[in-house]
Design a protein around this motif. Structure first.
Motif, short mmCIF file in Angstrom:
data_model
loop_
_atom_site.label_atom_id
_atom_site.label_comp_id
_atom_site.label_asym_id
_atom_site.label_seq_id
_atom_site.Cartn_x
_atom_site.Cartn_y
_atom_site.Cartn_z
N ALA B 340 0.83 -1.19 0.00
CA ALA B 340 0.00 0.00 0.00
C ALA B 340 0.87 1.26 0.00
O ALA B 340 0.58 2.23 -0.69
CB ALA B 340 -0.92 0.00 1.21
N GLY B 343 1.76 1.99 -3.31
CA GLY B 343 0.69 2.15 -4.26
C GLY B 343 0.44 0.93 -5.13
O GLY B 343 -0.10 1.04 -6.22
N HIS B 344 0.85 -0.21 -4.66
CA HIS B 344 0.62 -1.42 -5.44
C HIS B 344 -0.55 -2.18 -4.86
O HIS B 344 -0.69 -2.27 -3.65
CB HIS B 344 1.86 -2.31 -5.42
CG HIS B 344 3.08 -1.60 -5.89
ND1 HIS B 344 4.30 -1.71 -5.27
CD2 HIS B 344 3.28 -0.75 -6.92
CE1 HIS B 344 5.20 -0.96 -5.89
NE2 HIS B 344 4.61 -0.37 -6.90
N SER B 345 -1.36 -2.71 -5.75
CA SER B 345 -2.49 -3.44 -5.21
C SER B 345 -2.34 -4.92 -5.52
O SER B 345 -1.59 -5.31 -6.40
CB SER B 345 -3.79 -2.92 -5.81
OG SER B 345 -3.87 -3.31 -7.15
N THR B 368 -5.33 -2.82 -0.20
CA THR B 368 -4.72 -2.23 -1.38
C THR B 368 -5.72 -2.03 -2.51
O THR B 368 -5.35 -1.63 -3.60
CB THR B 368 -3.58 -3.12 -1.92
OG1 THR B 368 -4.15 -4.36 -2.33
CG2 THR B 368 -2.54 -3.37 -0.86
N GLY B 404 -3.02 3.79 -7.42
CA GLY B 404 -2.33 4.72 -6.54
C GLY B 404 -3.15 5.91 -6.11
O GLY B 404 -2.66 7.03 -6.07
N LYS B 448 -5.01 5.97 1.45
CA LYS B 448 -4.46 5.50 0.18
C LYS B 448 -5.38 4.42 -0.34
O LYS B 448 -5.75 3.50 0.39
CB LYS B 448 -3.07 4.90 0.43
CG LYS B 448 -2.39 4.48 -0.83
CD LYS B 448 -1.09 5.24 -1.00
CE LYS B 448 -0.52 5.01 -2.37
NZ LYS B 448 0.62 5.91 -2.60
N CYS B 450 -5.06 1.96 -3.26
CA CYS B 450 -4.07 1.61 -4.29
C CYS B 450 -4.70 1.29 -5.62
O CYS B 450 -4.10 1.43 -6.66
CB CYS B 450 -3.25 0.44 -3.83
SG CYS B 450 -2.35 0.83 -2.34
N SER B 451 -5.90 0.78 -5.55
CA SER B 451 -6.52 0.45 -6.81
C SER B 451 -8.00 0.83 -6.71
O SER B 451 -8.65 0.55 -5.72
CB SER B 451 -6.39 -1.04 -7.08
OG SER B 451 -7.17 -1.37 -8.21
#
Lengths: 1201, 740
Positions: B340, B343-345, B368, B404, B448, B450-451
């Protein structure tokens, strides 16, 4: 001295033999049968000869043959051959015999039969007693006669003897007195025998001593003789001229005068016997000539000196010539009781030159000639002829004089140690001291022509330098086992007193020449091999069946064990099993057992083994070309994986890994279109990333494998990775084998010190400042313990590691080598590898290494008679307890040296038995046991011990012992203790066996006369006394290398073989006689070939004949010879062809390919070459032979006083 | 003024916001009395075909701790070129580019219809989308084959410049290098050893540049080059990867009898995350995990490899018998947080008949914004179509996914944000508008995500902080601004700003108004989310008790029975799955989840929604039930008999055929749009699959209430659960008792 004693000894034995054999003779008829048998059960003979009844054990030997013959129908070539051969010998024998007395049936077999039959005991003596032989024949005939065949069979082996005998006989005959002695002995034996030994020797010695001839001289004698008859005159002179000789001897005698000095001439105690006998120098001679093995030598010495006069006259040249050699052989010292001593000494000091002169030239000549002489001689006329033949070669003008050492010029290495007095006197003629070449040549001449049968207990085999055939008749072939002593002291006191190491050098999977039958495979069925209940020894010829065959008594521990019903067999009237010759395990020294699942790890039959190739692809490896070369070579090499049946595909699977800082595994599954690479970067915790597809059958995955091998060099062509790992590489292989649940071998091609972060990471610790200090030993020890642990794991899995190193700098061989040397692997090191010049060597090594027969997951155990025990082991293996030698891999080159110690008394009657059992997985995945049995005599007289030693083996042991000791002691201590032990050995001999003589004389036992020179070579080897230019890696490498050497390798390693090519006769298959490793021996006009098992040098003298150069190099100009060439140009002339043939054949004999280096005299490279001239003083401070001998003498004197 | 109904609808359409209350009580005291907090559901990326993004950057309030975006609610002085922030009342001057504004020339963000507006901002180089497949190879041959095909197919759905990577795992983990030709290369890791991100990157050879450059420069050229070995543009490695997938073998390590295959899911995920971390931090990336069973070794292990030890059940968990549960959960949470942060899911596609450890792994997706899809096998249309739908495109031909995202919430002074519930993690940004009172993920005003998909909906909870004695001026409005920055699937960086405002109302005087502004649906979902959130973190019975206490006045019968709160009859994995979707879907879908929809088809009229009650189950009806996760078509007893008799084949019974077809068509329609694909069940009276229906309906008739027995009115349900009637009766009793 030895000689004398020996003779008596022999006779005695002969007697007994005759007595016992007598009866058997009748049996002889079944000749043919015998032959067959012999093959099978060579070993067993003893039992065989039922007739022998009385001497059950001994007879057995002889008997076995016959019976065996009978039983075994199979006519095997060997026999046939033997027969053929035998005839000749037979005749000779007979002749001899006749002369001898043995007239009876003499024909029969006498020749052949005798020796072998004579019983092992006899054997021992046999070698020495050339004279004796005759006696044997008779005896044998008598005994063996029963079976003509036997006789025949034996004959061949005995051929040596046979040959000898003839010779001797003639001589003896010729020399009535002497001969009489010999012959008489048989008769007289009784008297002589008992006391005679002790006494006899002395007695004989005197005469002999007189005879004292320098080895050199002897050679020279021969030389002259052969070369030109004219030479004869000379020889005679020497011989004849006692006084003159003295001069000759003087050199030798010098020693006598000089405490430290060695006296080459007199030395040979053996000769003395001869002399004594026949003074018979004649006798002595004959032997030599004839090839009578040792006897001749001794005889030589003896005769020359004392009797020479007479003999000479009578026999003429031959005698003389031979005589000398003999003398030399024995030794150095001149304690000639009789005349000789005095004169000699006197003369020595004074006239050395003359004697020397004579001696030298002859020596050289002789040396050359002898070689040839003897060989031819065998088949033909034993005696004189051969010699003659030899001489011719010798003719070479032996410029003895020039070669002589200038006493003054010889610095005394041990100067500090030596009393100043000695220094002043130091004038020792190098030719006067025992010459290895002479000994080698004599042995070739005496033992090279007839097969060596192993049926006789306590019989020393021919030297490793001699080509001979072996017939297994109940004891393991010397190719498998060589002992330091074939007469072991009965108790530990004797052993301690003598300090002679009791050891066996065992090469369990040694390859055999094509004309010898490989061990038979015995299958005892589901219950597995039959073993003694108590000590678990395996069924062997030493098991005595009792109670009508229902039980057997173990020869090792005497425990009685029931015979399983399915193994039951009736006994014949001699108490021997009827099927004895049908069963290799009852009649042979070496054989294999099939095992059952109980003998397998985890009670599960093993999987076929695997080979894994692990290739360093770091920058260095790519740059020096090894990656490409290995990959290219593997493509073809994989078709030649070891297999047991040449018609079947090898079922060894292969796998590939490349690595630098990380490891790359390859999936080469047959179903893939392209190989797949799997990178494992987690080197800290190695594992195998794949199972299926990693280890594959070559034939199935050929396409994928080839594709892979094509691509590997490309893939890494541009690599910039310079760091490598090493520990994880081995772990990877190990894990792969674990995963596949099989044993196997890893081939690691590695280039640099593993400094990448990983287990087993090393740092550069090369510190030359430590050399010579007490901390030096640490340099030989691994710097981290990681590899020891790893090695243990490898052994547990049966993972053998072979390491190919291509370092450009320090790689810490001492540490990297831990795993290979603990797993039965090998290390190959190619420093500064350059593809163009080193490729061939590497590829040949690789090919051989991959192709050679190998067993896996081996456990070796040596069982012995109660009374001795295997206490120490040397070699590349791991031991988790005190008895089991574990070898993850055991290939045909690996040797294990085993030391024995007394823990009780041994009986002279039963001798000492040892059984080496190696349980291993064959390359086809079969679990097998290889059994080698060896019986040696036991003696209560030290003289017997000294008479039946094998110096080469002792040196092998010493070297391994010393090389291991450097791990724990300062190098200097190791050297000192070696010298000390040696001195004790010789001092003990001097004190207990040699006739009393002046303390100034150095007296060496015949069998050990080369001990000093060889020991010196060990002491000044790079490991123990490194020069400034020897890297730590080199030392560690050599240290590990030597630890697995067999006797032949260690011999040539320490005493390189130096061939004068200018004497090469292109017409003959024979090699010119080698010359001693001393610069003195090199002629500026010659070209020499030197090999030590690791390198071949071609040394070119500055004024070498243009024709010679033209023939070899294609250019007549010395200056145009390119010193960088690594192979000789293939020129179309007989000389070039022959020379290249020789080089090839020499290479073929060694387990490692030897790179050829051309060394031009006075060139820079010559320094390297000179390093191998081991008789000279070395740059690193190693003593010259002469100096060392003096030093040794001093040590001995100190011990004696 | 339009009705609240319309107002709500309009607001939802424009802003993607549904508030529990559309008039806000003006003081904390009043707000707490309302039980249902001031809260809203917000769909940040609600599809707005009518909303063209503007190509410039938003204008921000200049106050450092405000930075609100200029919006239609701001007061603007066109002459002075000054605007006043409606959150902090800071007066800001317009930037130079706004020099030309006037009352007639207003920028879009000032127009009321642009209360939601999207800016396209170009910062830095565009970064391609990244898809990293993490594939379990311990599958049945058939499953693996199907999966391989799906994956190969997916390559064609990816944008050509998208980067793809492949990690396979079983007993070991293989990171496949895609750039090389000839030999297929992969880096292999063992599945039992936990590695630090640094180690992973070192082992993958990603660290070399790090020595020269600094960590902060993720996209330096050499860095990209290094990473390229594992992540390659689809267009470049299409063929390679297709072959590679084609050659993928089942995990070759033998699985002894009585053992589960060794599956190193934990390490595989950590390597995937480590790889992306090292190569593309702060860049949108999707790790797609395809697994066919529970992790059985290494960190993150959910169950041992001994088959005789069954995977944990709710029973075990309640008895504290799940020995790997806590450890594994902790492990995956740590991973999720790492992902997270960058920014990766992580998507989870778990297809197996047994549990696959979703309970432990779910946080990866939950935190995420990744998808979770649960199915029985990869060889089912459920998986295949769902997977395809991941790559579905919108009206612009762009992927319905964004990466992200960062959601920032700004509130007027009277409000503070208490927390959010949805596929997000806290960014721990303290600000003036952060309440101390946490509900859901609180303590921050930034999250956040992420996706994101257009359907991703967060529940946001607020706290009215205005004190009772400091009343809000009459007619005052409270405002909330949502600022969502994200990476669009076409690699653009975008910012969507939604500003909403609601009137304050004095509860005492305007209670009527407040009441009428109550959004029952939104509140149900919002409260349900709270319930689920609590259920995730607290003991089940406690949550129910809480819910009962809180919602005594709410109609929550079905929620109470739903799998979101009830774990009976569901495996932990299933519960996780249901909850996962519940907290991210928009209001409509969420309602379906709470109270499934039941349509009835008959000859008596057009299809009609009927009560989710056992009384609706009649022999001559076809029922279509949509529970979001399942789509059940149930043929009544008579219909089933007719169908079996084959009447539909006869021309004269064409109408029957049509009747049969009608629900199928409707189902198809739902199937087409739903993500994930629901489980499609076609069953009939007495069929084993009918249980899906029977478990949902209100058991108004059971074997217990005999009086209803035998009547031709629906089907009795064999259950001990209370019926709605009983529940209501009980509720009433409680409601009037003072103890509540």
């Amino acid at each position: 001295m030895c000689v004398v004693g020996i003779i008596n000894y022999l006779f005695i034995y002969c007697w007994s033999c005759k007595g016992t054999r007598g009866p058997p003779t009748s049996g002889a008829p079944p000749v043919s049968g015998a032959q067959n048998y012999s093959q099978f059960g060579q070993g067993e003979n003893q039992n065989g000869p039922p007739p022998m009844g009385a001497p059950p054990q001994r007879p057995p030997v002889s008997q076995p043959y016959t019976p065996g013959a009978v039983n075994l129908p199979g006519p095997q070539h060997p026999y046939g051959q033997r027969f053929g051969a035998p005839p000749v010998s037979m005749q000779h024998m007979t002749n001899q015999m006749a002369s001898m007395q043995v007239g009876s049936t003499a024909p029969s077999p006498a020749g052949p039969g005798y020796a072998p039959p004579s019983v092992s005991q006899a054997a021992v003596s046999a070698p020495y007693t050339p004279a004796a032989p005759p006696t044997f024949p008779p005896a044998s005939t008598a005994s063996s006669q029963p079976l003509p065949t036997e006789a025949l069979a034996q004959a061949p082996p005995h051929s040596y003897y046979g040959a000898l005998p003839p010779v001797q006989q003639p001589f003896q005959n010729a020399v009535p007195t002497f001969s009489s002695a010999g012959p008489t002995q048989p008769q007289a034996p009784p008297p002589v025998s008992p006391q005679s030994f002790p006494q006899a020797p002395p007695i004989s010695q005197p005469p002999f001593s007189t005879a004292q001839v320098h080895p050199g001289p002897t050679q020279s004698y021969r030389g002259p003789l052969p070369s030109t008859q004219s030479s004869f005159p000379r020889p005679p002179h020497p011989t004849s001229q006692p006084s003159a000789f003295p001069a000759g001897p003087p050199p030798t005698s010098i020693p006598s005068q000089l405490p430290g000095v060695m006296q080459p001439q007199p030395p040979v105690s053996q000769p003395s016997p001869y002399h004594s006998g026949p003074p018979t120098t004649s006798t002595g001679f004959p032997p030599q000539v004839g090839a009578p093995p040792r006897p001749s030598f001794p005889g030589m010495q003896g005769p020359p000196m004392a009797s020479q006069g007479p003999p000479m006259a009578s026999q003429g040249p031959p005698m003389a010539s031979q005589g000398p050699p003999m003398a030399q052989a024995n030794h150095i010292l001149p304690t000639q009781p009789g005349m000789p001593p005095g004169p000699i000494n006197a003369s020595l000091s004074g006239p050395p030159p003359q004697p020397g002169m004579q001696g030298y030239p002859p020596q050289q000549n002789g040396a050359f000639g002898q070689v040839r002489g003897p060989q031819p001689g065998y088949t033909g006329p034993y005696p004189g002829q051969p010699n003659y033949g030899a001489p011719p070669a010798a003719p070479a003008s032996a410029p003895a004089a020039p070669k002589r050492l200038d006493p003054d010029s010889i610095p005394s290495p041990q100067a500090s140690d030596m009393p100043p007095v000695q220094k002043t006197r130091h004038r020792i003629d190098p030719d006067a001291i025992p010459s290895p070449i002479q000994v080698i040549e004599d042995d070739k001449a005496n033992k090279g022509s007839e097969p060596f049968t192993t049926g006789v207990r306590g019989q020393a085999p021919p030297l490793v330098t001699t080509k001979f055939q072996v017939k297994d008749q109940g004891n393991a072939s010397p190719r498998y086992i060589r002992c330091t002593a074939y007469n072991m002291p009965c108790n530990s006191d004797m052993a301690k007193q003598s300090q002679v190491p009791l050891a066996a050098v065992i090469k369990p999977l040694a390859p055999l020449p094509p004309d010898e039958t490989p061990p038979y495979l015995v299958d005892h069925g589901e219950s597995g091999p039959i073993r003694c209940n108590r000590c678990k020894a395996y069924m062997c010829p030493y098991m005595q069946f009792i109670e009508g065959g229902r039980r057997f008594q173990c020869g090792f521990c005497n425990c009685v064990t029931e015979v399983p019903p399915n193994y039951f067999q009736h006994l014949d009237h001699t108490g021997k099993r009827v099927d004895c010759y049908d069963r290799p395990e009852l009649s042979m020294g070496s054989y294999d057992f099939m095992t059952t699942v109980d003998y397998c790890k985890n009670n599960k039959f093993p999987q076929p083994p695997a080979f894994i190739f692990l290739i360093d692809v770091s920058y260095n490896a790519v740059k020096n070309g090894t990656v490409g070369i290995v990959c290219q070579e593997l493509k073809t090499l994989l078709d030649y994986l070891p297999r047991e049946n040449p018609d079947v595909e090898s079922n060894i699977r292969v796998g590939f890994v490349t690595y630098n800082k990380v490891l790359h595994f390859y999936n080469v599954k047959a179903s893939l279109a392209q190989p797949q690479m799997m990178v494992v970067s987690d080197v800290a915790d190695m594992f195998v990333p794949l199972l299926d597809g990693f280890l594959v059958s070559v034939s199935e995955s050929r396409v994928v494998i080839e594709s892979l091998l094509d691509q590997i060099p490309e893939m890494f062509a541009d690599t910039r990775e310079t760091e490598t790992v090493f520990g994880p590489v081995i772990q990877a292989g190990l894990e792969a084998l674990k995963a596949a649940d099989c044993a196997g071998k890893l081939f690691v091609f590695h280039s640099s010190l593993p400094i990448a972060e990983a287990p087993g990471k090393l740092k550069n610790r090369e510190d030359k400042k430590l050399v010579g200090t007490d901390k030096e030993k640490t340099l030989f020890q691994p710097q981290v313990s990681f590899y020891n642990t790893l090695a243990k794991e490898c052994v547990a899995q049966g993972c053998c590691v072979d390491l190919f190193l291509f370092p450009n700098q320090y790689v810490d061989v001492a540490t990297l080598g831990v795993v290979p040397t603990s797993t039965g692997g090998s290390i190959y090191k190619y420093t500064y590898f350059q593809a163009p010049s080193d490729q061939e060597r590497f590829l040949n090594d690789l090919r051989r290494d991959v192709q050679k027969q190998v067993g896996f997951d081996a456990v070796m155990r040596v069982r012995t008679s109660t009374g001795i025990r295997a206490t120490d082991f040397f070699g590349a293996f791991y031991m988790s307890n005190t008895t089991d030698v574990e070898l993850a891999g055991l290939d045909c080159d690996k040797t294990v040296t085993v030391e024995f110690r007394h823990d009780d008394k041994l009986s002279e009657e039963t001798g000492a038995l040892m059984q080496c059992a190696v349980l291993y997985t064959s390359c086809s995945g079969q679990r097998r046991l290889r059994i080698h049995n060896m019986a040696v005599n036991c003696c209560s007289q030290l003289a017997d011990l000294y008479r039946n030693c094998e110096t080469d083996t002792i040196i092998n042991f010493f070297a391994k012992y010393a090389y291991r000791s450097v791990l724990s002691s300062p190098t200097k201590n190791v050297r000192d203790s070696l010298v000390n032990q040696c001195a004790q050995i010789l001092a003990c001999y001097r004190k207990n066996c040699a006739s009393p003589s002046s303390a100034g004389q150095l007296i060496l036992p015949e069998c050990m006369k080369l001990l000093p020179v060889y020991l010196n070579c060990v002491l000044k080897s790079d490991v123990l006394q490194p020069g400034a230019d020897v890297s730590l890696d080199d030392r560690a490498y050599l240290r590990q290398l030597v630890s697995t050497m067999d006797v032949a390798e260690s011999h040539v390693f320490f005493y390189p073989h130096l061939l004068p090519l200018q004497k090469l006769d292109v017409e003959s298959m024979a090699l010119p006689m080698a010359v001693r490793d001393s610069e003195e021996r090199l002629s500026r006009g010659g070209v020499y070939l030197l090999e030590n098992g690791l390198n071949i040098f071609l040394w070119v003298g500055v004024s070498a004949q243009q024709e010679l150069l033209q023939n070899i190099f294609g250019t007549p100009a010395f200056s145009q010879i390119d010193p960088n060439m690594t192979s000789l140009p293939a020129l179309d002339n007989p000389f070039s062809k022959r020379l290249r043939e020789i080089i090839e054949s020499v290479r073929a004999q060694r387990s490692r390919y030897m790179k050829l280096m051309v060394v031009k005299q006075e060139d820079k490279l010559e320094l390297i070459f000179k390093h191998f001239l081991v008789e000279d003083k070395s740059n690193s401070g190693g003593a010259s032979y002469v100096d060392f001998l003096c030093h040794m003498h001093k040590e001995i004197r100190q011990l004696l006083s | 003024m339009a009705t609240y109904q319309e107002f709500i609808q309009q607001n939802e359409d424009r802003d993607g916001v549904r508030c529990s209350w559309n008039l806000w009580p003006s003081s904390r005291l009043e707000a707490t009395r309302l039980v249902v907090p001031v809260s809203c559901l917000y769909t940040p990326l609600k599809e707005r075909p009518d909303l063209p993004p503007v190509q410039y950057e938003p204008v921000l309030c200049s106050r450092a701790n405000c930075k609100a975006v200029l919006n239609p609610l701001c007061q603007v002085d066109f002459r002075a070129k000054i605007w006043a922030c409606n959150f902090c009342f800071q007066r800001n001057s317009f930037p130079p580019s706004y020099a030309g504004i006037s009352e007639v020339n207003q920028p879009a963000e000032l127009m009321p219809q642009f209360s939601t507006i999207e800016y396209i901002v170009q910062r830095g180089p565009p970064t391609p989308l990244i898809f990293l497949y993490v594939v379990d190879t311990c599958l049945e041959e058939e499953d693996l084959q199907a999966l391989k095909e799906s994956l190969q197919m997916s390559l064609s759905l990816l944008p050509p410049n998208a980067l793809v990577g492949l990690i396979t795992f079983g007993r070991m983990i293989q990171v496949h290098e895609l750039s090389c030709e000839g030999i297929a290369k992969s880096f292999v890791f063992r599945g039992t050893k936990e590695l630090t991100p640094k180690q992973i990157q070192e082992m993958l050879g990603l660290m070399k540049p790090a020595t020269s450059g600094q960590q902060g420069k993720p996209l330096a050229p050499h860095d990209t080059a290094a990473s390229c070995r594992f992540l390659q543009p689809v267009e470049a490695v299409d063929m390679n990867l297709t072959d590679l997938l084609g050659e993928l073998q089942r995990d070759p390590w033998p699985v002894p009898q009585g053992k589960r295959p060794l599956r190193s899911t934990g390490i595989a995920l950590s390597i995937a995350i480590g790889l992306l971390e090292g190569t593309f931090p702060n860049t949108g990336a999707r790790v797609m995990l395809f697994t066919g069973g529970p992790p059985t070794q290494g960190p993150g292990m959910v169950v041992g490899d001994e088959l005789k030890t069954p995977i944990r059940s709710w029973h075990d968990i309640q008895k504290d018998n799940a020995r790997h549960l806590k450890k594994a959960t902790k492990y995956y949470e740590a991973l999720a947080n790492r992902a997270a942060v960058n920014g990766h899911s992580v998507d989870i596609y778990a297809c197996a008949l047994d549990q696959t450890g979703l309970l432990e792994i779910k946080c990866l997706s939950n935190l995420t914004g990744g998808h979770i899809v649960m199915g029985d096998s990869f060889n089912t249309s459920l998986f295949k179509q769902t997977f395809q739908r991941v790559f579905s495109k919108d009206y612009n031909g762009e992927f319905r996914m964004a990466f992200g995202g960062t959601l920032e919430v700004k509130t007027s002074r009277e409000l503070k944000v208490s927390g959010a519930i949805g596929p997000c993690v806290s960014l721990n940004t303290k600000g003036p508008c952060v309440s101390d009172n946490e509900m859901g993920v609180g303590g921050t005003c930034q999250w956040k995500i992420c996706s994101l998909t257009p359907a991703t909906t967060l529940a946001l909870y607020f706290e009215v902080v205005n004190q009772h004695n400091a009343p809000v001026p009459q007619g005052g409005r409270g405002a909330i601004q949502f600022v969502t920055q994200y990476q669009h699937s076409n690699t653009q960086r975008r910012i969507r700003v939604t500003t909403i405002a609601r009137n304050w109302a004095d509860a005492q005087s305007q209670i009527q108004h407040i009441e009428s502004s109550f959004d029952q649906e939104a509140s149900a979902v919002l409260m349900a989310r709270l319930g689920v959130f609590k259920a995730e973190s607290e003991e089940g019975p406690d949550v129910l008790r809480w819910l009962d206490r809180q919602l005594i006045r709410l109609f929550m019968f079905h929620l109470r029975r739903s799998p979101f709160l009830q774990v009976f009859n569901n495996s932990p994995d299933e519960s996780s799955y249901y909850r996962h979707h519940f907290v991210r879907q928009d209001l409509t879908q969420s309602l379906i989840m709470i109270q499934p929809i039941l349509y009835s088809y008959s000859f008596y009229g057009p299809p009609e929604p009927v009560l989710l009650d056992s009384s609706s189950i009649l022999p001559d009806r076809i029922l279509l039930m949509d529970t979001f996760f399942q789509l059940v078509i149930y043929h009544g007893e008579t219909i089933a008999q007719w169908r079996k008799a084959g009447y539909q084949e006869m021309a004269e019974y064409e109408n029957f055929k049509q009747l049969l077809q009608a629900p199928l068509d409707d189902a198809q329609e739902i199937l087409q749009t739903r993500f994930p694909m629901p489980r499609y069940i076609d069953t009939e009276h007495g069929g084993s699959q009918a249980r899906f229906l029977l478990s949902k309906v209100n058991p108004s008739q059971t074997h217990n209430n005999l009086y209803a027995w035998g009547q031709e009115s629906g089907a009795p349900i064999l259950t001990d659960d209370v019926s709605l009637q009983v529940f209501m009766d009980h509720l009433k009793k409680l409601a009037v008792s003072s103890s509540a």
